[in-house]
Design an enzyme around this catalytic site. Structure first.
Site: not given
Ligand SMILES: *[C@@H]1O[C@H](CO)[C@@H](O)[C@H](O)[C@H]1NC(C)=O
Ligand SMILES: *[C@@H]1O[C@H](CO)[C@@H](O)[C@H](O)[C@H]1NC(C)=O
Ligand SMILES: *[C@@H]1O[C@H](CO)[C@@H](O)[C@H](O)[C@H]1NC(C)=O
Ligand SMILES: *[C@@H]1O[C@H](CO)[C@@H](O)[C@H](O)[C@H]1NC(C)=O
Length: 439
Positions: A162, A411, A414
């Site tokens: 990802s 998060d 990312h």
């Protein structure tokens, strides 16, 4: 013609709209399993730098490390030149840049909601106003028109997890300023996707292969594992090897999936496991499967008749503080670190060391066989950007009226788009120019 470039890989089970959860929880589970490993007794067999004993704690330590002992695999502060005496573009610092990002939340349609920090209401904006400045030279802005013109009739594959999805969206945002691509292929869960820039006959593909080798993964739609991963470290993942010869440029990396709970297979037998509950299987550590997977990937690339220009992208650090993802960890810093301020978590060093050692071995073989391997060493510059993650702004208005702040999941792995990850494209551009690939 264009359709032939599509990547026929499919992963059943997940639904596109739940993709983020899959990626996100996957990322989180593995961080957790890393800590479990190190709270057990056995650890990796590579010499430690920093000492592995630091990793036993689940708390993030920000102690000063003796980086000189890590010189074999990381960039030391303040070194402007690489081993060949050229400007080392990966050694530098983040400097203030009032001009800001070249695209925004409303000018690019490729930013997915979980990384769209602007649209999700992130209040601070300072994180957008920094530019990477290598000590020994300047890093030019990404020139989308130049890139596309130079890449006419060419194709790129991004092979990984990802973080590559995050990266490819950054590149799509930059390139779509010149030409809007359209999607010519996606598999059912939208993990493998291919975009095509018709005016430039340029193809950009994302190939989902988070472990690079064959693995049976038993995750539900939310990324929760029903059973451990069964990883075969002596068999490569066909999704990328079967497509490899189609691409002129390949960029790949290993990554955080290797920190997950897994049973490790070799020659059709179990050789160990990482963090699994079955006490009759020996703990093998995170380092062994990672090293084997990278080695096998390089063996394939260096022995392949097809010789694309291959970039290996280094380890991506996370920046959870005040806990981990499962214990209220957050990333609320609003500006970059100075080099003296933060040197990474022990896990970062374990994985970086493996990456550099395997890259170096592969490069020696590559030179004999004519394969072309380049290191895209984003680790150091990414490490210095704790401010570049979505944090709670992975969802829309996380602290809005009627929302329970207790449930906000952060998060810190990312990257916001736009954000520091856009620099990775500038580095690629500079490397292509320096290699004489584009002019
Ligand atoms: C973009 O972000 C701003 C806040 O930074 C917000 O006001 C605006 O609605 C967003 N636009 C879109 C299209 O999401
Ligand atoms: C597009 O590029 C491919 C090579 O990637 C080439 O085979 C094909 O002929 C090109 N198509 C056009 C229309 O130029
Ligand atoms: C534990 O692993 C051994 C060796 O692979 C296997 O024979 C046994 O069935 C496993 N036990 C459980 C409870 O899964
Ligand atoms: C980040 O959060 C911590 C813990 O809640 C707090 O002490 C600190 O002041 C916060 N920092 C910023 C920049 O908001």
């Amino acid at each position: 013609m264009a359709g032939d470039e599509g990547v026929p890989c499919s992963v059943p089970k997940s639904k596109a709209r739940q993709l983020f959860n899959v990626f996100f929880f996957a990322a989180l589970v593995m961080v957790f399993s890393f800590y479990l490993l190190f709270s057990n007794s056995s650890g990796p067999d590579v010499a430690p730098c920093p000492p592995y004993s630091n990793a036993a704690s689940t708390r993030v330590r920000r102690t000063q490390l003796d980086l000189s002992a890590c010189a074999s695999y990381i960039r030391l502060p303040g070194m402007p030149l690489d081993a060949k005496g050229k400007c080392d573009i990966f050694s530098g610092s983040w400097i203030s840049d009032p001009s800001g990002p070249v695209y925004t939340n409303y000018s690019c349609r490729f930013i997915e909601a979980p990384q769209n920090c602007m649209s999700n209401g992130r209040p601070d904006k300072d994180y957008l106003y920094w530019r990477w400045k290598p000590y020994g030279c300047d890093l030019p802005q990404f020139d989308s028109a130049w890139f596309l013109n130079s890449m006419r009739d060419k194709s790129w594959a991004f092979i990984g997890d990802s973080i590559f999805r995050n990266h490819i969206q950054s590149m799509l945002c930059l390139l779509s300023k010149v030409e809007e691509p359209y999607e010519i292929y996606h598999d059912k869960p939208f993990k493998c996707r291919t975009w095509y820039f018709a005016n430039h006959n340029f193809t950009l593909a994302m190939i989902w292969a988070p472990l690079l080798v064959k693995a049976d993964i038993f995750e539900d739609d939310d990324g929760k594992a029903k059973s451990e991963i069964q990883i075969h470290v002596d068999v490569l993942e066909e999704k990328w090897t079967s497509q490899y010869s189609k691409y002129d440029y390949v960029i790949f990396s290993g990554g955080q999936w290797f920190l997950k709970t897994m049973v490790v297979w070799e020659s059709n037998g179990i050789v160990g496991c990482h963090n699994c509950k079955n006490s009759s299987i020996k703990e093998i550590g995170v380092d062994y499967p990672y090293r084997m997977a990278l080695r096998l990937a390089y063996q394939f690339m260096t022995s392949s008749k097809h010789k694309p220009l291959v970039f290996f992208r280094t380890w991506t650090p996370d920046h959870f503080e005040y806990g981990e993802w499962f214990s209220g960890g957050i990333c609320n810093r609003t500006s970059p670190y100075n080099e003296e301020q933060y040197t990474g978590k022990p896990v970062d060093h374990v994985m970086m060391r493996i990456e550099m050692e395997e890259f170096e071995k592969a490069t020696a073989t590559a030179e004999e066989g004519g394969a072309r391997l380049k290191l895209l060493d984003t680790f150091h510059l990414s490490l210095l950007r704790p401010d570049g993650h979505p944090g709670p702004y992975r969802t829309f208005d996380p602290f809005g009226k009627g929302k329970s702040t207790a449930k906000v999941q952060n998060d810190c792995l990312h990257w916001c788009l736009p954000g520091p990850i856009d620099t990775w494209d500038e580095l690629i551009m500079k490397m292509l120019v320096d290699e004489g690939e584009i002019s």
